[in-house]
Design an enzyme around this catalytic site. Structure first.
Site, PDB file in Angstrom:
ATOM      1  N   LYS A 218      21.490  46.634 -24.642  1.00  0.00           N
ATOM      2  CA  LYS A 218      20.218  47.376 -24.555  1.00  0.00           C
ATOM      3  C   LYS A 218      20.435  48.843 -24.204  1.00  0.00           C
ATOM      4  O   LYS A 218      21.485  49.241 -23.698  1.00  0.00           O
ATOM      5  CB  LYS A 218      19.300  46.699 -23.532  1.00  0.00           C
ATOM      6  CG  LYS A 218      18.826  45.302 -23.983  1.00  0.00           C
ATOM      7  CD  LYS A 218      17.394  45.275 -24.427  1.00  0.00           C
ATOM      8  CE  LYS A 218      17.026  44.001 -25.176  1.00  0.00           C
ATOM      9  NZ  LYS A 218      16.330  43.004 -24.362  1.00  0.00           N
ATOM     10  N   ARG A 253      20.771  35.799 -22.699  1.00  0.00           N
ATOM     11  CA  ARG A 253      20.558  35.991 -24.149  1.00  0.00           C
ATOM     12  C   ARG A 253      21.517  37.091 -24.600  1.00  0.00           C
ATOM     13  O   ARG A 253      21.384  38.235 -24.184  1.00  0.00           O
ATOM     14  CB  ARG A 253      19.104  36.378 -24.391  1.00  0.00           C
ATOM     15  CG  ARG A 253      18.734  36.593 -25.848  1.00  0.00           C
ATOM     16  CD  ARG A 253      17.259  36.993 -25.964  1.00  0.00           C
ATOM     17  NE  ARG A 253      16.866  37.147 -27.349  1.00  0.00           N
ATOM     18  CZ  ARG A 253      17.057  38.261 -28.056  1.00  0.00           C
ATOM     19  NH1 ARG A 253      17.613  39.321 -27.517  1.00  0.00           N
ATOM     20  NH2 ARG A 253      16.668  38.322 -29.315  1.00  0.00           N
TER      21      ARG A 253
HETATM   22  N1  HH2 Z   1      15.005  41.173 -26.448  1.00  0.00           N
HETATM   23  C1  HH2 Z   1      14.826  41.358 -27.762  1.00  0.00           C
HETATM   24  C2  HH2 Z   1      14.200  40.383 -28.556  1.00  0.00           C
HETATM   25  N2  HH2 Z   1      13.787  39.220 -28.018  1.00  0.00           N
HETATM   26  N3  HH2 Z   1      13.575  37.800 -26.151  1.00  0.00           N
HETATM   27  C3  HH2 Z   1      13.753  37.577 -24.838  1.00  0.00           C
HETATM   28  N4  HH2 Z   1      13.352  36.414 -24.283  1.00  0.00           N
HETATM   29  N5  HH2 Z   1      14.345  38.514 -24.023  1.00  0.00           N
HETATM   30  C4  HH2 Z   1      14.773  39.720 -24.496  1.00  0.00           C
HETATM   31  O1  HH2 Z   1      15.284  40.542 -23.709  1.00  0.00           O
HETATM   32  C5  HH2 Z   1      14.587  39.990 -25.886  1.00  0.00           C
HETATM   33  C6  HH2 Z   1      13.979  38.995 -26.704  1.00  0.00           C
HETATM   34  C7  HH2 Z   1      15.304  42.625 -28.384  1.00  0.00           C
HETATM   35  O2  HH2 Z   1      16.661  42.545 -28.708  1.00  0.00           O
HETATM   36  P1  HH2 Z   1      17.225  42.146 -30.138  1.00  0.00           P
HETATM   37  O3  HH2 Z   1      16.711  40.834 -30.592  1.00  0.00           O
HETATM   38  O4  HH2 Z   1      18.714  42.234 -30.059  1.00  0.00           O
HETATM   39  O5  HH2 Z   1      16.730  43.328 -31.087  1.00  0.00           O
HETATM   40  P2  HH2 Z   1      15.475  43.514 -32.053  1.00  0.00           P
HETATM   41  O6  HH2 Z   1      14.212  43.332 -31.279  1.00  0.00           O
HETATM   42  O7  HH2 Z   1      15.641  44.935 -32.552  1.00  0.00           O
HETATM   43  O8  HH2 Z   1      15.577  42.495 -33.148  1.00  0.00           O
END
Ligand code: HH2
Length: 273
Positions: A218, A253
């Protein structure tokens, strides 16, 4: 700690991230077709992921919203194949129609970054289904959230706002034993807020629910390390994840499952004489 989603939480659990999106902040476009995506999900499970979190919509600040139809087209064949292979799948979505189709395809967990606030059909649906549910803290939506990042005491306010979402879920008929909470690092939080929230994570344990933590790659980790490319933030992400576990988190995660698994193996050996 009791079981959640069929997992005993007597040890830390790993949730591998499988983003089937062209625009996610660190792994967008990494799995361009269904076959590659299924293989990546299976590899995560073989590398030590207890859960594979499948997402079809990026929720990074300012990301383009995706229709539930498009989201379902991206995620359903992959969820179906992974569930058939015995992998515990969570669906990362804000849309009730996607939740329902994903559960029908074999997902066991719904991971909603809006904590059931985005789609009014989500809470009644999940009351009818027997799945686990992750309620993540956010304010507004991915387009507006960073303008709502004002806190006096971020840990206290996030804990209070999550308690409100837990109450909404319970009032809708979702039994508490199915719920987990997540403070939502980077969602309606500036870097200083995410850091303070991680330092004060223990405040969330007062809600007595499993805590999911998503710090992997992040922005606040990039801010601390000065590393602009999210893929170069692995070591610092792992350090932040291990700290979160020491403060009461139950599930990490992560993008990098294998190295997280190795770190947990090492921690376990050191902590069990
Ligand atoms: N962060 C993201 C998406 N979903 N769900 C939970 N429970 N907790 C989190 O911190 C979280 C999440 C964002 O990260 P990522 O999926 O890597 O990226 P993007 O939203 O750009 O797909």
């Amino acid at each position: 700690m009791t079981d959640w989603a069929g997992l005993s939480l007597d040890r830390p659990r790993i949730m591998g991230i499988l983003n089937l999106t062209p625009d996610s902040f660190s792994d967008g476009g990494a799995y361009p077709d269904v076959v590659t995506a299924i293989a990546a999900g299976r590899a995560m499970a073989e590398s030590g992921a207890d859960i594979v979190d499948v997402g079809g919509e990026s929720t990074r600040p300012g990301a383009e919203p995706v229709s539930s139809e498009e989201e379902r087209r991206r995620v359903l064949p992959v969820i179906d194949a992974l569930a058939r292979a015995g992998v515990l799948v969570s669906i990362d979505t804000r849309h009730a129609a996607t939740m329902e189709a994903a559960l029908d395809a074999g997902a066991g967990i719904v991971n909603d970054v809006s904590a059931l606030a985005h789609d009014p059909a989500a809470a009644p649906l999940l009351a009818r289904r027997d799945c686990a549910v992750i309620l993540m803290h956010m304010r507004g939506d991915p387009a507006t959230m960073q303008s709502l990042a004002t806190y006096e005491d971020v840990s206290r306010e996030v804990t209070r706002e999550l308690a409100e979402r837990v109450a909404v879920a319970e009032q809708a008929g979702i039994v508490r034993t199915r719920l987990a909470i997540d403070p939502g690092f980077g969602f309606a939080k500036r870097s200083a807020h995410s850091l303070a929230l991680l330092r004060g994570l223990a405040s969330l344990t007062t809600l007595r629910l499993p805590i999911v933590v998503g710090v992997s790659r992040k922005g606040f980790i990039g801010q601390v390390t000065g590393v602009a490319d999210p893929r170069g933030r692995e070591a610092a992400s792992l350090a932040a994840g291990l700290f979160a576990l020491s403060q009461g988190a139950a599930i990490l995660r992560v993008h990098n499952v294998l190295e997280t698994y190795h770190a947990l193996q090492m921690s376990k050996v050191l902590m069990t004489p």
